[in-house]
Design a protein around this motif. Structure first.
Motif, short mmCIF file in Angstrom:
data_model
loop_
_atom_site.label_atom_id
_atom_site.label_comp_id
_atom_site.label_asym_id
_atom_site.label_seq_id
_atom_site.Cartn_x
_atom_site.Cartn_y
_atom_site.Cartn_z
N CYS A 64 -39.97 -24.63 31.74
CA CYS A 64 -39.82 -23.76 32.92
C CYS A 64 -38.38 -23.60 33.38
O CYS A 64 -38.09 -22.70 34.17
N GLY A 65 -37.46 -24.47 32.92
CA GLY A 65 -36.10 -24.37 33.41
C GLY A 65 -36.06 -24.55 34.93
O GLY A 65 -36.72 -25.44 35.47
N THR A 66 -35.33 -23.70 35.60
CA THR A 66 -35.22 -23.82 37.06
C THR A 66 -36.33 -23.08 37.79
O THR A 66 -36.27 -22.89 39.00
N GLY A 67 -37.36 -22.65 37.07
CA GLY A 67 -38.61 -22.25 37.70
C GLY A 67 -38.79 -20.82 38.11
O GLY A 67 -39.85 -20.45 38.61
N GLY A 68 -37.79 -19.95 37.89
CA GLY A 68 -37.86 -18.61 38.45
C GLY A 68 -39.07 -17.80 38.01
O GLY A 68 -39.80 -17.24 38.83
N ALA A 69 -39.32 -17.73 36.70
CA ALA A 69 -40.43 -16.91 36.21
C ALA A 69 -41.77 -17.44 36.66
O ALA A 69 -42.64 -16.69 37.11
N ILE A 115 -43.21 -27.43 33.70
CA ILE A 115 -42.88 -28.56 32.83
C ILE A 115 -41.52 -28.31 32.19
O ILE A 115 -41.29 -27.25 31.61
N ASP A 116 -40.63 -29.29 32.26
CA ASP A 116 -39.35 -29.17 31.56
C ASP A 116 -38.83 -30.56 31.24
O ASP A 116 -39.12 -31.53 31.96
N ILE A 117 -38.05 -30.66 30.16
CA ILE A 117 -37.51 -31.94 29.74
C ILE A 117 -36.35 -32.41 30.61
O ILE A 117 -36.00 -33.59 30.63
N SER A 118 -35.75 -31.47 31.37
CA SER A 118 -34.54 -31.77 32.14
C SER A 118 -34.87 -32.13 33.59
O SER A 118 -35.36 -31.28 34.34
N PRO A 119 -34.59 -33.36 34.02
CA PRO A 119 -34.77 -33.70 35.44
C PRO A 119 -33.96 -32.82 36.37
O PRO A 119 -34.40 -32.51 37.49
N THR A 120 -32.77 -32.41 35.93
CA THR A 120 -31.95 -31.53 36.77
C THR A 120 -32.62 -30.19 36.97
O THR A 120 -32.66 -29.66 38.10
N ALA A 121 -33.18 -29.62 35.90
CA ALA A 121 -33.89 -28.35 36.03
C ALA A 121 -35.09 -28.49 36.97
O ALA A 121 -35.34 -27.61 37.80
N ILE A 122 -35.82 -29.59 36.85
CA ILE A 122 -36.98 -29.81 37.70
C ILE A 122 -36.56 -29.93 39.16
O ILE A 122 -37.23 -29.39 40.06
N ALA A 123 -35.46 -30.63 39.42
CA ALA A 123 -34.98 -30.75 40.80
C ALA A 123 -34.58 -29.39 41.36
O ALA A 123 -34.88 -29.06 42.53
N LEU A 124 -33.91 -28.57 40.56
CA LEU A 124 -33.51 -27.24 41.01
C LEU A 124 -34.72 -26.35 41.24
O LEU A 124 -34.77 -25.59 42.22
N ALA A 125 -35.73 -26.43 40.36
CA ALA A 125 -36.94 -25.64 40.53
C ALA A 125 -37.68 -26.04 41.79
O ALA A 125 -38.17 -25.19 42.55
N ALA A 156 -47.05 -24.91 44.20
CA ALA A 156 -46.31 -25.11 42.96
C ALA A 156 -45.72 -26.51 42.92
O ALA A 156 -45.19 -27.00 43.92
N THR A 157 -45.83 -27.15 41.76
CA THR A 157 -45.22 -28.45 41.53
C THR A 157 -44.52 -28.42 40.18
O THR A 157 -44.87 -27.63 39.30
N PHE A 158 -43.56 -29.34 40.02
CA PHE A 158 -42.80 -29.41 38.78
C PHE A 158 -42.71 -30.86 38.34
O PHE A 158 -42.62 -31.77 39.17
N ARG A 159 -42.72 -31.07 37.01
CA ARG A 159 -42.68 -32.42 36.49
C ARG A 159 -41.88 -32.48 35.19
O ARG A 159 -41.83 -31.51 34.43
N VAL A 160 -41.27 -33.64 34.95
CA VAL A 160 -40.48 -33.85 33.74
C VAL A 160 -41.42 -34.27 32.62
O VAL A 160 -42.15 -35.27 32.73
N ALA A 161 -41.42 -33.51 31.55
CA ALA A 161 -42.22 -33.81 30.36
C ALA A 161 -41.76 -32.87 29.26
O ALA A 161 -40.88 -32.03 29.46
N THR A 162 -42.36 -32.98 28.09
CA THR A 162 -42.02 -32.11 26.97
C THR A 162 -43.15 -31.14 26.68
O THR A 162 -44.29 -31.35 27.12
N ILE A 163 -42.86 -30.12 25.92
CA ILE A 163 -43.87 -29.13 25.55
C ILE A 163 -44.95 -29.76 24.69
O ILE A 163 -46.13 -29.41 24.80
N GLU A 164 -44.56 -30.71 23.85
CA GLU A 164 -45.53 -31.34 22.96
C GLU A 164 -46.37 -32.40 23.66
O GLU A 164 -47.47 -32.73 23.19
N ALA A 165 -45.88 -32.96 24.75
CA ALA A 165 -46.60 -34.02 25.48
C ALA A 165 -46.42 -33.79 26.97
O ALA A 165 -45.52 -34.34 27.60
#
Length: 280
Positions: free
Chosen positions: A80-85, A100-110, A123-132
């Motif tokens: 999701c990156g910073t969540g805009g879409a 979902i994004d691997i970057s904690p910084t992106a999740i914080a910004l989103a 809406a909620t955001f969490r650190v994880a990967t696409i595969e898991a």
């Protein structure tokens, strides 16, 4: 949450997360990158999203029409990156969002952007990967994955994770790039089948390669500005991408792919399956 997850990440994932943390930190410090995307896309650029991707107004329209979500359902935005879409879709469709994004910084910004789009709790955001993803089985009514699948370590595993997370009948809509000639990847129908999904549609994005060409020209033309605003390391990463990928854009084929998890009623009955296996 980000630090707790990172402590359980393999070293390779920690390194990748650190790369994207630096990427998002640098881009959050300036409006220059968004301005260059806007110039490259013209009036197709959705300014509110501030996306560092190929997401434009035509793609947003395709996502809405292909997802076919109802208000109150759940949408997952993978990579999701910073969540805009994802946030824009959550508001437009009145659906609950998990990013979902691997970057904690992106999740914080989103997370910080969320109140500008939707009410608390939508809406909620969490650190994880696409595969898991860490999500429950059959949790999602729809999934979007914009320009992110290509960064998965194992793309079929990522598609299988999408199937696991989707409810029966749910759809995943993703963007993908390839080649017009000498394609390396197997056809999307084969990839979908390998993950237990159905290929519902594969639509060309004819304007996408030209957009990247314009953007890469803008990056190289604004090298000094990029170095001043982003620092040498991030600017050099962008310039290397521009130099490396620009040469292949003439052969680039860009598509939007819609995959569907078969409904329970779509599956053959046990009697039919037995007949098929016996050749009856």
């Amino acid at each position: 949450m980000g630090e707790s997850h990172r402590s359980h990440q393999p070293a390779s994932e920690q390194q990748l997360a650190a790369v994207y943390d630096a990427f998002h930190t640098a881009r959050a410090s300036t409006t220059l990158v968004a301005q260059l995307y806007a110039e490259a896309m013209g009036d197709a650029y959705p300014h509110e999203l501030e996306a560092s991707s190929s997401c434009d107004w035509p793609l947003l329209g395709t996502l809405i029409s292909r997802l076919r979500l109802r208000p109150g359902q759940r949408l997952i935005d993978l990579g999701c990156g910073t969540g805009g879409a994802g946030l824009w879709l959550s508001r437009a469709l009145s659906v609950h969002l998990i990013g979902i994004d691997i970057s904690p910084t992106a999740i914080a910004l989103a997370t910080r952007r969320t109140p500008a789009f939707v009410p608390p709790g939508q809406a909620t955001f969490r650190v994880a990967t696409i595969e898991a993803t860490g999500l429950s089985d059959a949790q999602a009514d729809g999934i979007v994955c914009i320009d992110a699948l290509g960064f998965a370590r194992d793309r079929i595993s990522a598609l299988r994770e999408m199937r696991r997370v989707l409810r029966p009948g749910g759809r995943a809509v993703l963007t993908s790039g390839g080649r017009h000639t000498n394609p390396v990847a197997p056809p999307w129908s084969h990839r979908a089948a390998a993950a237990g999904l159905e290929l519902e549609s594969e639509e060309e994005r004819p304007d996408e390669p030209a957009m990247w060409h314009r953007l890469y020209q803008l990056w190289t033309g604004h090298e000094a500005d990029l170095r001043r605003h982003l620092g040498d390391q991030q600017a050099e990463s962008m310039l290397t991408e521009a130099r490396t990928h620009a040469r292949a854009l003439g052969n680039r084929r860009s598509v939007t792919v819609t995959l569907r998890r078969p409904s329970i009623e779509d599956a053959p009955s046990s009697a039919t399956a037995r007949q098929s296996r016996s050749g009856a």
